[in-house]
Design a protein around this motif. Structure first.
Motif, mmCIF file in Angstrom:
data_model
loop_
_atom_site.group_PDB
_atom_site.id
_atom_site.type_symbol
_atom_site.label_atom_id
_atom_site.label_comp_id
_atom_site.label_asym_id
_atom_site.label_seq_id
_atom_site.Cartn_x
_atom_site.Cartn_y
_atom_site.Cartn_z
ATOM 1 N N THR A 5 37.645 37.543 33.351
ATOM 2 C CA THR A 5 36.213 37.299 33.454
ATOM 3 C C THR A 5 35.649 37.109 32.047
ATOM 4 O O THR A 5 36.296 37.457 31.056
ATOM 5 C CB THR A 5 35.518 38.490 34.131
ATOM 6 N N PRO A 6 34.442 36.575 31.925
ATOM 7 C CA PRO A 6 33.843 36.421 30.601
ATOM 8 C C PRO A 6 33.729 37.762 29.850
ATOM 9 O O PRO A 6 33.905 37.804 28.633
ATOM 10 C CB PRO A 6 32.467 35.835 30.889
ATOM 11 N N ARG A 7 33.448 38.824 30.571
ATOM 12 C CA ARG A 7 33.337 40.138 29.930
ATOM 13 C C ARG A 7 34.683 40.596 29.379
ATOM 14 O O ARG A 7 34.770 41.126 28.271
ATOM 15 C CB ARG A 7 32.804 41.140 30.949
ATOM 16 N N LEU A 9 37.237 38.608 28.572
ATOM 17 C CA LEU A 9 37.585 37.717 27.469
ATOM 18 C C LEU A 9 36.852 38.122 26.202
ATOM 19 O O LEU A 9 37.433 38.140 25.116
ATOM 20 C CB LEU A 9 37.258 36.269 27.836
ATOM 21 N N SER A 10 35.578 38.452 26.340
ATOM 22 C CA SER A 10 34.801 38.909 25.193
ATOM 23 C C SER A 10 35.402 40.174 24.592
ATOM 24 O O SER A 10 35.524 40.292 23.373
ATOM 25 C CB SER A 10 33.349 39.164 25.627
ATOM 26 N N ALA A 11 35.787 41.115 25.440
ATOM 27 C CA ALA A 11 36.390 42.353 24.948
ATOM 28 C C ALA A 11 37.709 42.082 24.233
ATOM 29 O O ALA A 11 37.990 42.657 23.178
ATOM 30 C CB ALA A 11 36.601 43.329 26.104
ATOM 31 N N LEU A 12 38.529 41.192 24.787
ATOM 32 C CA LEU A 12 39.798 40.854 24.142
ATOM 33 C C LEU A 12 39.582 40.182 22.783
ATOM 34 O O LEU A 12 40.301 40.458 21.824
ATOM 35 C CB LEU A 12 40.630 39.946 25.050
ATOM 36 N N LEU A 13 38.585 39.319 22.712
ATOM 37 C CA LEU A 13 38.311 38.661 21.436
ATOM 38 C C LEU A 13 37.798 39.646 20.398
ATOM 39 O O LEU A 13 38.148 39.562 19.221
ATOM 40 C CB LEU A 13 37.328 37.506 21.641
ATOM 41 N N SER A 57 34.494 47.716 23.078
ATOM 42 C CA SER A 57 33.592 46.593 23.327
ATOM 43 C C SER A 57 33.392 46.355 24.827
ATOM 44 O O SER A 57 32.304 45.966 25.252
ATOM 45 C CB SER A 57 34.108 45.323 22.654
ATOM 46 N N TYR A 58 34.432 46.609 25.626
ATOM 47 C CA TYR A 58 34.284 46.468 27.081
ATOM 48 C C TYR A 58 33.271 47.484 27.600
ATOM 49 O O TYR A 58 32.390 47.151 28.399
ATOM 50 C CB TYR A 58 35.639 46.672 27.758
#
Length: 75
Positions: A5-7, A9-13, A57-58
């Motif tokens: 999910t976008p969330r 992906l954001s956390a992984l980045l 971040s998640y």
């Protein structure tokens, strides 16, 4: 539901940003004359930083994302 999910992906980045930041700081440490500790320990710490930054971040996105949606954040 997509597993990425976008969330997530954001956390992984953000985890990747944290791990790369650690590696840059370690490179600066080496340039300043610090001893090299080996690839294994540095990779382990970079992995721990990646994991910690990803989880943080998640959780922060969940916590602060609700705040932004409730009170508006684009003004």
């Amino acid at each position: 539901m997509s597993p990425l999910t976008p969330r997530r992906l954001s956390a992984l980045l953000w985890g990747l940003v944290g791990a790369l930041s650690f590696l840059v700081a370690h490179g600066a440490y080496l340039l300043l004359g610090g001893p090299f500790l080996g690839v294994g320990p540095i990779a382990a710490v970079a992995g721990a930083v990646f994991l910690g930054a990803t989880v943080a971040s998640y959780a922060a996105e969940r916590r602060f994302g609700l705040f932004v949606r409730q009170f508006g954040g684009n003004e």
